[in-house]
Scaffold this active site. Structure first.
Site: not given
Length: 447
Positions: A16, A111
């Protein structure tokens, strides 16, 4: 996100790397680094493992983590629609375990949503459809709140962190968050998995915010064919005040499991609707296409219409379909369910009377009755008195929509405690006592 190979021979990883445009934003960099810090702290099979981190020569941060093969829960739901309770629990158990591990380290995810839950394929064709064939992994700790760390957070008075579709009221208001904030998101997630739709949906962000803050969600069993026992843990998780929710992810999971298994095979109060269709005597000796098409159209159309008010097919033959729904324990919800079914039957009768290609030789009768039945955790009638049709279905003869006195108790116009705003029963006539059951005619036979 890139697929990569470790130079030390350690195998495949996911890399990432922050986008160049985002690396100029201190808040974006803080979120990226927060994700690495939070994910590395939580050592749990339900959380992706982070291996290394660093920065490129241009200052962009990166980290590597285990590469996962599979699908997100969001993709899984898009393919499958609403899921059976068994599969929901198979997904929820590991997910709650991962959240509990994070909460034990004073980390609140903030989230939890379908796109952040990943089903890692274990292999084999069955893995696509069977949650048990997956490892469940919670992703994206980028907006996680580390309660035990000092320093500036990721929120300000003008910016709310998280996804609005699953955001707890305290997040929206910028108040303190804790494990119960994630419990609220789990409630939204479970509602979506079991019902097939979100508890709230607004056309604008402001409308959705207001619903999370002030609107009570509809009971799941009134939207989908579910055991009403599941309403309590789900609606508790969706409470506006954090103090009214389950104290932890594990407690929510335990309550949902208990609700799902406590009444399986037990006798429950239930509603049953029998839709019957038949042709005039001798009409089927030499049937034409119009007659057959009309006969075949009535039952699917009826089942589809009644399914929208929570009635689920339990028994089908070539000329009838039996549908059922468990009755809520709460008196107000029970009235709401029965009134909604009566209204749906009236609407269905009107559509059947005006159906295209209607053949005058085809006749329909709909019977509504209340009694006891064995109801599965997923709302399906599997046994009990209501399955014994000979004990309550009137003899052939009267055509139209019939309702037993028990099914419309408290709904009849003028009755004490009548449903009022949610609908009242208007009787066309009385059939009388048949099979020991008093029947009322709500809609006359079609001419």
């Amino acid at each position: 996100m890139y697929a990569a190979e470790r130079l030390d021979g350690g195998g495949a990883v996911a890399l990432k790397l922050m986008h160049p445009e985002l690396s100029a934003s201190p808040e974006a960099v803080a979120r990226f680094e927060r994700e690495v810090a939070a994910t590395r702290r939580v050592r749990h099979p339900g959380v992706v493992e982070v291996y290394e981190q660093g920065r490129l020569a241009d200052g962009r941060p990166w980290f590597t983590m285990e590469r996962l093969e599979g699908v997100s829960l969001k993709e899984h739901l898009e393919r499958r629609g609403r899921l059976p309770l068994r599969e929901v629990l198979e997904i929820l158990g590991p997910l709650c375990g991962a959240l509990s591990a994070a909460h034990a380290l004073s980390i609140v995810h903030r989230d939890v949503k379908p796109s952040n839950v990943f089903l890692v394929r274990a292999g084999g064709p069955a893995a696509e459809a069977d949650a048990a064939a997956h490892r469940v992994v919670l992703l994206d700790f980028g907006v996680a709140k580390l309660l035990d760390l000092e320093g500036a957070g990721l929120t300000s008075s003008r910016h709310v962190i998280g996804s609005l579709s699953c955001m707890a009221p305290e997040q929206i208001l910028g108040k303190a968050v804790d494990a119960r904030t994630d419990v609220y998101a789990l409630g939204v997630l479970v509602y979506q998995m079991l019902v097939g739709e979100m508890p709230f949906s607004g056309r604008t962000a402001l409308a959705l915010q207001q619903m999370h803050l002030y609107t009570a969600p509809r009971s799941p069993s009134l939207v989908a064919p579910l055991d009403p026992a599941l309403n309590t843990p789900i609606l508790r998780a969706l409470a506006k005040e954090a103090a009214a929710r389950q104290p932890s992810a594990g407690a929510f999971f335990a309550e949902l499991v208990a609700a799902g298994v406590s009444r399986v095979g037990a006798q429950r109060r239930a509603l049953a609707v029998l839709v019957e269709v038949h042709a005039d005597e001798g009409a089927l000796d030499e049937p034409d296409d119009g007659l057959l098409d009309d006969l075949e159209a009535v039952l699917p159309a009826s089942a589809g219409a009644l399914g929208r008010v929570g009635l689920r097919p339990s028994l089908e033959t070539g000329t009838s379909v039996l549908l059922s729904a468990a009755r809520p324990d709460d008196a107000a919800l029970d009235v709401q369910l029965r009134a909604g079914v009566v209204e749906a039957l009236a609407a269905l009768w009107g559509r059947l009377a005006a159906r295209p290609g209607r053949d005058a030789r085809v006749h329909v009768r709909i019977c509504l009755h209340a009694g006891v039945a064995e109801i599965s955790a997923e709302g399906e009638m599997t046994g009990g008195d209501l399955m014994k049709l000979s004990s309550w279905v009137p003899e052939p003869g009267t055509e139209g929509v019939l309702a037993s006195d028990a099914a419309v108790e408290g709904l009849r116009a003028g009755a004490a405690g009548a449903a009022g705003a949610v609908g009242e029963v208007e009787e066309v006539g009385e059939v009388g006592a048949v099979q020991g059951v008093r029947w009322l005619l709500l809609a006359p036979g079609q001419r």
